[in-house]
Design a protein around this motif. Sequence first.
Motif, PDB file in Angstrom:
ATOM      1  N   VAL A  75       0.856  -1.192   0.000  1.00 33.93           N
ATOM      2  CA  VAL A  75       0.000   0.000   0.000  1.00 33.93           C
ATOM      3  C   VAL A  75       0.891   1.241   0.000  1.00 33.93           C
ATOM      4  O   VAL A  75       2.011   1.235   0.529  1.00 33.93           O
ATOM      5  N   ALA A  76       0.411   2.321  -0.573  1.00 36.35           N
ATOM      6  CA  ALA A  76       1.195   3.535  -0.748  1.00 36.35           C
ATOM      7  C   ALA A  76       1.723   4.083   0.578  1.00 36.35           C
ATOM      8  O   ALA A  76       1.087   3.938   1.633  1.00 36.35           O
ATOM      9  N   SER A  77       2.853   4.716   0.502  1.00 40.02           N
ATOM     10  CA  SER A  77       3.506   5.300   1.669  1.00 40.02           C
ATOM     11  C   SER A  77       2.591   6.283   2.397  1.00 40.02           C
ATOM     12  O   SER A  77       1.929   7.119   1.774  1.00 40.02           O
ATOM     13  N   GLY A  78       2.550   6.149   3.733  1.00 37.34           N
ATOM     14  CA  GLY A  78       1.758   7.046   4.554  1.00 37.34           C
ATOM     15  C   GLY A  78       0.267   6.800   4.485  1.00 37.34           C
ATOM     16  O   GLY A  78      -0.522   7.616   4.980  1.00 37.34           O
ATOM     17  N   MET A  79      -0.146   5.674   3.893  1.00 35.48           N
ATOM     18  CA  MET A  79      -1.563   5.393   3.687  1.00 35.48           C
ATOM     19  C   MET A  79      -1.947   4.057   4.319  1.00 35.48           C
ATOM     20  O   MET A  79      -1.107   3.257   4.695  1.00 35.48           O
ATOM     21  N   SER A  80      -3.240   3.843   4.428  1.00 37.77           N
ATOM     22  CA  SER A  80      -3.787   2.539   4.802  1.00 37.77           C
ATOM     23  C   SER A  80      -4.797   2.127   3.735  1.00 37.77           C
ATOM     24  O   SER A  80      -5.350   2.983   3.029  1.00 37.77           O
ATOM     25  N   GLY A  81      -5.006   0.824   3.614  1.00 40.95           N
ATOM     26  CA  GLY A  81      -5.940   0.344   2.599  1.00 40.95           C
ATOM     27  C   GLY A  81      -5.939  -1.170   2.548  1.00 40.95           C
ATOM     28  O   GLY A  81      -5.543  -1.836   3.513  1.00 40.95           O
ATOM     29  N   THR A  82      -6.361  -1.722   1.446  1.00 39.81           N
ATOM     30  CA  THR A  82      -6.435  -3.172   1.284  1.00 39.81           C
ATOM     31  C   THR A  82      -5.250  -3.670   0.468  1.00 39.81           C
ATOM     32  O   THR A  82      -5.036  -3.232  -0.667  1.00 39.81           O
ATOM     33  N   ILE A  83      -4.475  -4.549   1.085  1.00 42.94           N
ATOM     34  CA  ILE A  83      -3.369  -5.184   0.382  1.00 42.94           C
ATOM     35  C   ILE A  83      -3.918  -6.374  -0.413  1.00 42.94           C
ATOM     36  O   ILE A  83      -4.588  -7.246   0.137  1.00 42.94           O
ATOM     37  N   SER A  84      -3.634  -6.384  -1.702  1.00 43.74           N
ATOM     38  CA  SER A  84      -3.956  -7.529  -2.563  1.00 43.74           C
ATOM     39  C   SER A  84      -2.818  -7.654  -3.565  1.00 43.74           C
ATOM     40  O   SER A  84      -2.853  -7.068  -4.639  1.00 43.74           O
ATOM     41  N   ASN A  85      -1.804  -8.407  -3.174  1.00 45.98           N
ATOM     42  CA  ASN A  85      -0.566  -8.491  -3.948  1.00 45.98           C
ATOM     43  C   ASN A  85      -0.364  -9.949  -4.382  1.00 45.98           C
ATOM     44  O   ASN A  85      -0.332 -10.846  -3.547  1.00 45.98           O
ATOM     45  N   TRP A  86      -0.204 -10.179  -5.680  1.00 42.74           N
ATOM     46  CA  TRP A  86      -0.273 -11.511  -6.275  1.00 42.74           C
ATOM     47  C   TRP A  86       1.067 -11.961  -6.836  1.00 42.74           C
ATOM     48  O   TRP A  86       1.788 -11.177  -7.453  1.00 42.74           O
ATOM     49  N   LEU A  87       1.347 -13.272  -6.650  1.00 43.24           N
ATOM     50  CA  LEU A  87       2.487 -13.938  -7.279  1.00 43.24           C
ATOM     51  C   LEU A  87       1.943 -15.179  -7.973  1.00 43.24           C
ATOM     52  O   LEU A  87       1.417 -16.085  -7.320  1.00 43.24           O
ATOM     53  N   ILE A  88       2.058 -15.237  -9.304  1.00 41.48           N
ATOM     54  CA  ILE A  88       1.331 -16.211 -10.123  1.00 41.48           C
ATOM     55  C   ILE A  88       2.309 -17.134 -10.844  1.00 41.48           C
ATOM     56  O   ILE A  88       3.260 -16.676 -11.481  1.00 41.48           O
ATOM     57  N   SER A  89       2.052 -18.426 -10.754  1.00 43.87           N
ATOM     58  CA  SER A  89       2.938 -19.443 -11.323  1.00 43.87           C
ATOM     59  C   SER A  89       2.733 -19.594 -12.821  1.00 43.87           C
ATOM     60  O   SER A  89       1.718 -19.158 -13.383  1.00 43.87           O
ATOM     61  N   PRO A  90       3.665 -20.261 -13.483  1.00 44.07           N
ATOM     62  CA  PRO A  90       3.396 -20.709 -14.860  1.00 44.07           C
ATOM     63  C   PRO A  90       2.357 -21.831 -14.850  1.00 44.07           C
ATOM     64  O   PRO A  90       1.919 -22.296 -13.785  1.00 44.07           O
ATOM     65  N   ILE A  91       1.974 -22.301 -16.022  1.00 43.55           N
ATOM     66  CA  ILE A  91       0.958 -23.351 -16.138  1.00 43.55           C
ATOM     67  C   ILE A  91       1.483 -24.669 -15.581  1.00 43.55           C
ATOM     68  O   ILE A  91       2.629 -25.055 -15.816  1.00 43.55           O
ATOM     69  N   VAL A  92       0.638 -25.345 -14.818  1.00 46.61           N
ATOM     70  CA  VAL A  92       0.918 -26.690 -14.338  1.00 46.61           C
ATOM     71  C   VAL A  92      -0.347 -27.521 -14.521  1.00 46.61           C
ATOM     72  O   VAL A  92      -1.449 -27.057 -14.234  1.00 46.61           O
ATOM     73  N   SER A  93      -0.217 -28.729 -15.038  1.00 47.81           N
ATOM     74  CA  SER A  93      -1.367 -29.610 -15.251  1.00 47.81           C
ATOM     75  C   SER A  93      -1.717 -30.308 -13.944  1.00 47.81           C
ATOM     76  O   SER A  93      -0.877 -30.966 -13.332  1.00 47.81           O
ATOM     77  N   LEU A  94      -2.987 -30.161 -13.507  1.00 49.82           N
ATOM     78  CA  LEU A  94      -3.436 -30.726 -12.243  1.00 49.82           C
ATOM     79  C   LEU A  94      -4.635 -31.628 -12.461  1.00 49.82           C
ATOM     80  O   LEU A  94      -5.409 -31.448 -13.394  1.00 49.82           O
ATOM     81  N   LYS A  95      -4.771 -32.604 -11.559  1.00 44.57           N
ATOM     82  CA  LYS A  95      -5.976 -33.421 -11.532  1.00 44.57           C
ATOM     83  C   LYS A  95      -6.206 -33.892 -10.106  1.00 44.57           C
ATOM     84  O   LYS A  95      -5.342 -33.707  -9.225  1.00 44.57           O
ATOM     85  N   ASP A  96      -7.376 -34.469  -9.866  1.00 44.19           N
ATOM     86  CA  ASP A  96      -7.747 -34.908  -8.521  1.00 44.19           C
ATOM     87  C   ASP A  96      -6.646 -35.767  -7.906  1.00 44.19           C
ATOM     88  O   ASP A  96      -6.097 -36.664  -8.554  1.00 44.19           O
ATOM     89  N   GLY A  97      -6.353 -35.473  -6.639  1.00 49.10           N
ATOM     90  CA  GLY A  97      -5.354 -36.240  -5.908  1.00 49.10           C
ATOM     91  C   GLY A  97      -3.981 -35.610  -5.892  1.00 49.10           C
ATOM     92  O   GLY A  97      -3.143 -35.974  -5.059  1.00 49.10           O
ATOM     93  N   ASP A  98      -3.696 -34.661  -6.803  1.00 50.30           N
ATOM     94  CA  ASP A  98      -2.413 -33.976  -6.776  1.00 50.30           C
ATOM     95  C   ASP A  98      -2.285 -33.182  -5.475  1.00 50.30           C
ATOM     96  O   ASP A  98      -3.264 -32.627  -4.974  1.00 50.30           O
ATOM     97  N   VAL A  99      -1.078 -33.130  -4.941  1.00 46.98           N
ATOM     98  CA  VAL A  99      -0.846 -32.495  -3.645  1.00 46.98           C
ATOM     99  C   VAL A  99       0.049 -31.269  -3.824  1.00 46.98           C
ATOM    100  O   VAL A  99       1.176 -31.375  -4.323  1.00 46.98           O
ATOM    101  N   ILE A 100      -0.480 -30.110  -3.435  1.00 51.81           N
ATOM    102  CA  ILE A 100       0.276 -28.859  -3.443  1.00 51.81           C
ATOM    103  C   ILE A 100       0.778 -28.606  -2.023  1.00 51.81           C
ATOM    104  O   ILE A 100       0.004 -28.636  -1.076  1.00 51.81           O
ATOM    105  N   LYS A 101       2.076 -28.352  -1.902  1.00 45.10           N
ATOM    106  CA  LYS A 101       2.657 -28.117  -0.573  1.00 45.10           C
ATOM    107  C   LYS A 101       3.567 -26.897  -0.634  1.00 45.10           C
ATOM    108  O   LYS A 101       4.296 -26.707  -1.597  1.00 45.10           O
TER     109      LYS A 101
END
Length: 291
Positions: A75-101
Amino acid sequence: MKIKIYTALLILVSSASQAQTLLTENFDTFPVTWTKTNQSQPVGTSNWQQGNVSSFGGGFNGGATSYTAVNYNSVASGMSGTISNWLISPIVSLKDGDVIKFYTRAGANFSSTPDRLELRLSTVGSSTINPSTGSSDLGSFTYLAVSVNPLLAPNVYPVTWTEYTYTVGSLPDATDCKLAFRYFVTNGGPTGANGNAIWVDALTVNRVLSTDTFFKSNFSVFPNPTSNVLNITNNSDSAINNIQVTDINGRIVKEVKINTNQINISELNAGVYLLKISTDNGTGTTKIVKS
């Protein structure tokens, strides 16, 4: 009697499992294949970044800077607000039972300041829409997999590296997805009551494979049935450490502890056996028939 033998054999083959690693990110350096977007309001200059050397220790897997971090300056200096900051992966193929850790911790030796981290999924692969219109925008990442400290309470976010896991559901078929870490804090920022800093490390995505699936992915045997020599084709990138032949009662009747592409079973009685091949990458099992 034959029906019972084959049923027992199938149970034995399918009971054990291996893990195939689909994605690993240890943040030893900041990954150039990942996307970061700060949708905080009012938006600040800080974003996800490589870890910094600090008195609070380094990454989960060691290394003073081997993790990724984000903080209240989203959030901007000297301010308050809602933080919504994203870090997004490349494509990964997933299906039921795969475990993300993954592992996370507060970026300090205290957690009295409330912090929150979300792990979200987009299930549309290359058609993924990244958040772009502010702190409430989720883009295609509408599926919430993990929320660390969902109530944004004080003294909850861990101050040591702590493991979180999610087992994929509702994806019966392999589906191209993207993962997103979202640093999400209301009333955050330099003058807000919430939000300090969080770290993330050691992300893995694993698929549990039955030993017969592992075998089919890495080996083939011929001729089968055979009366003497069974030839083995190794399609994996790992040498064979051990070969075992077991009967339907699980007793080892033949074992070879060398890297080889053949095993002679001429001395065995005619019947159905299990062939188990072990490598550094896993163990595969398949049915063979001695004629």
